[in-house]
Design an enzyme around this catalytic site. Sequence first.
Site, PDB file in Angstrom:
ATOM      1  N   ALA A 144      34.337  45.002  33.596  1.00  0.00           N
ATOM      2  CA  ALA A 144      35.333  44.031  33.116  1.00  0.00           C
ATOM      3  C   ALA A 144      36.007  43.296  34.266  1.00  0.00           C
ATOM      4  O   ALA A 144      36.200  42.078  34.217  1.00  0.00           O
ATOM      5  CB  ALA A 144      36.380  44.738  32.259  1.00  0.00           C
ATOM      6  N   GLU A 168      36.568  54.778  28.804  1.00  0.00           N
ATOM      7  CA  GLU A 168      36.397  53.775  29.862  1.00  0.00           C
ATOM      8  C   GLU A 168      35.866  54.397  31.148  1.00  0.00           C
ATOM      9  O   GLU A 168      36.038  53.828  32.229  1.00  0.00           O
ATOM     10  CB  GLU A 168      37.684  52.985  30.112  1.00  0.00           C
ATOM     11  CG  GLU A 168      37.398  51.587  30.662  1.00  0.00           C
ATOM     12  CD  GLU A 168      38.629  50.695  30.825  1.00  0.00           C
ATOM     13  OE1 GLU A 168      39.718  51.058  30.369  1.00  0.00           O
ATOM     14  OE2 GLU A 168      38.465  49.603  31.412  1.00  0.00           O
TER      15      GLU A 168
END
Lengths: 348, 348
Positions: free
Chosen positions: B72, B284
């Site tokens: 990201a 994550e």
Amino acid sequence: MIIDCHGHYTTAPAELEAWRKQQIAAIGDTARAPARSALRISDDQIRESLENAQLRMQRERGTDLTIFSPRASFMAHHIGDATTSREWSQLCNDLVARVCGLYPDNFVGVCQLPQSPGVPPETCIPELERCVNELGFIGCNLNPDPSGGHWREPPLTDRWWYPLYEKMVELDVPAMVHVSTSCNPCFHATGAHYINADTTAFMQFLTGDLFRDFPALKFIIPHGGGAVPYHWGRYRGLAQDMKRPPLAEHLLRNVFFDTCVYHAPGIELLTRVIPVDNILFASEMVGAVRGIDPQTGHHYDDTRRYVDQMQALSADDRHKIFEGNARRVFGRLGSRTARSVNAGAKRG
Amino acid sequence: MIIDCHGHYTTAPAELEAWRKQQIAAIGDTARAPARSALRISDDQIRESLENAQLRMQRERGTDLTIFSPRASFMAHHIGDATTSREWSQLCNDLVARVCGLYPDNFVGVCQLPQSPGVPPETCIPELERCVNELGFIGCNLNPDPSGGHWREPPLTDRWWYPLYEKMVELDVPAMVHVSTSCNPCFHATGAHYINADTTAFMQFLTGDLFRDFPALKFIIPHGGGAVPYHWGRYRGLAQDMKRPPLAEHLLRNVFFDTCVYHAPGIELLTRVIPVDNILFASEMVGAVRGIDPQTGHHYDDTRRYVDQMQALSADDRHKIFEGNARRVFGRLGSRTARSVNAGAKRG
């Protein structure tokens, strides 16, 4: 006693907003700017604005003293220039001083600073000194983003802010880190901008070494610290990955959180993960959320009820949250009564 | 089984970053821009990058399938223009597709979109279609702030975004609302910008009426929903004051939260205040926080442990959080195996 460390004068008489509108209309044509003396609000109007709002709620909720400042969303430091902001700040601070003069047991003042985007923060020192030395105020609200949602100022750890910090330490006043309204359409003011600013400020402090330079500097991060307590593991882990000291040592001698979290599970999390010495009772009433929670039958912002419900807190813990920590963080209040602080003011 | 709905390819071989640096160096001189085919990464290198990281952690933590997307923080949509972003997104998405091809039981893809500041989101549709129809991806990451911390795009409820939403609904893919790195010095990327974006997006949804126009549109707000569950009372109260419908009706058919909250008290709050149907398991890993929590002796981001500890969750609740909700939100996964989804890809 119970000290609410976070209240704004959100219920000021409409004349205040009318004056502000006149001031804004005169931007670029200073001859048309209203004089501060043009604001006419009587003592009775001030009493009326409080009696059925903050004062009634203090009585109903059993809280005693509110640390009181001008309406945060109206600070709007992005409007006009430093002169606009100075005039407006003086006016708002004077009005809070009148509140404190009329109700010296119920309110003690915290000032709005005349910040302006891109203008060095030391320009706020004269107003801070005036409020502390003449009006008897005990703290200030510091806006980390005077642009109102564009975030163009350096982080709070930057030397840009240091002259103001030196004065805060000298005067023994803490700052609440508090943004104002958002003029960025991405950010709802009270639902996003406020909370984001709290989270942002904490992470700025975590990344920097501000409190090595200013061991006596104190900040309150309002709204329960934004997202920080909920993500306390993330922040502990980020500090660790970044080779920062443990947060207790790195930040918690200088950074405090209020209890403006409007449901019991949030207060439970806050009081569970943040050391009790770092939590100051607050409600922000009359503020961002004014309704009654159908799940409890009480106002969302009646935060005393949530703290009262926390079984895990000892009597000593409660005393710290409700009173002791506020007296420690706001050194000019200390062990004094609000009346004696207010009586010391030379406001005339 | 346990589906981790939020993993990024943070461990890609260094060649990827080298290619990106070349691309950035060639901005303004497109003749020097590297071809996508210039990136040479072998299958063995991909295996090596995962075996001792995500795959090892899946095994150690007992999770089965990661919904996997490009890193990201590297999306960096603010760099260059729409062409820069398109080339980079295709390259990153292709690499994730190779991961899914090599480990079809362990990973299923979610794509990075080739967003660019100020460029209409419909320009992302071809890449979204390519990823879904050809690579077998089941969702996308949508960046509400492609400027990287300046927040210049309209809110997510604005019609600006509608063409992309129409395509998402048509393809039956949800979006995770996920910003990239911050180039605003006020915002630490993973400590402030990520969390602020989550909070901001939720408040945008609350203020708007997006899901009246798109009843089938689905968003996952990562990082436990930013500050939202901690301030659930505030959000319920703001919605009430603004005369919006109750949040369950207004938002919770369309908005979901992941479990990327790195301590047990945070997960307890999340699972207590947010309906279990709206919570998707995620870690994550390998991501923002990589250390081991000295308080537990386990990785901060080993979120399965926290969920496992929640006594209040029934077996059915756990099934929903670990698997059922992900299958419902990611409609293209549905009841299928990851292997069958990946086998359906025409990636050649």
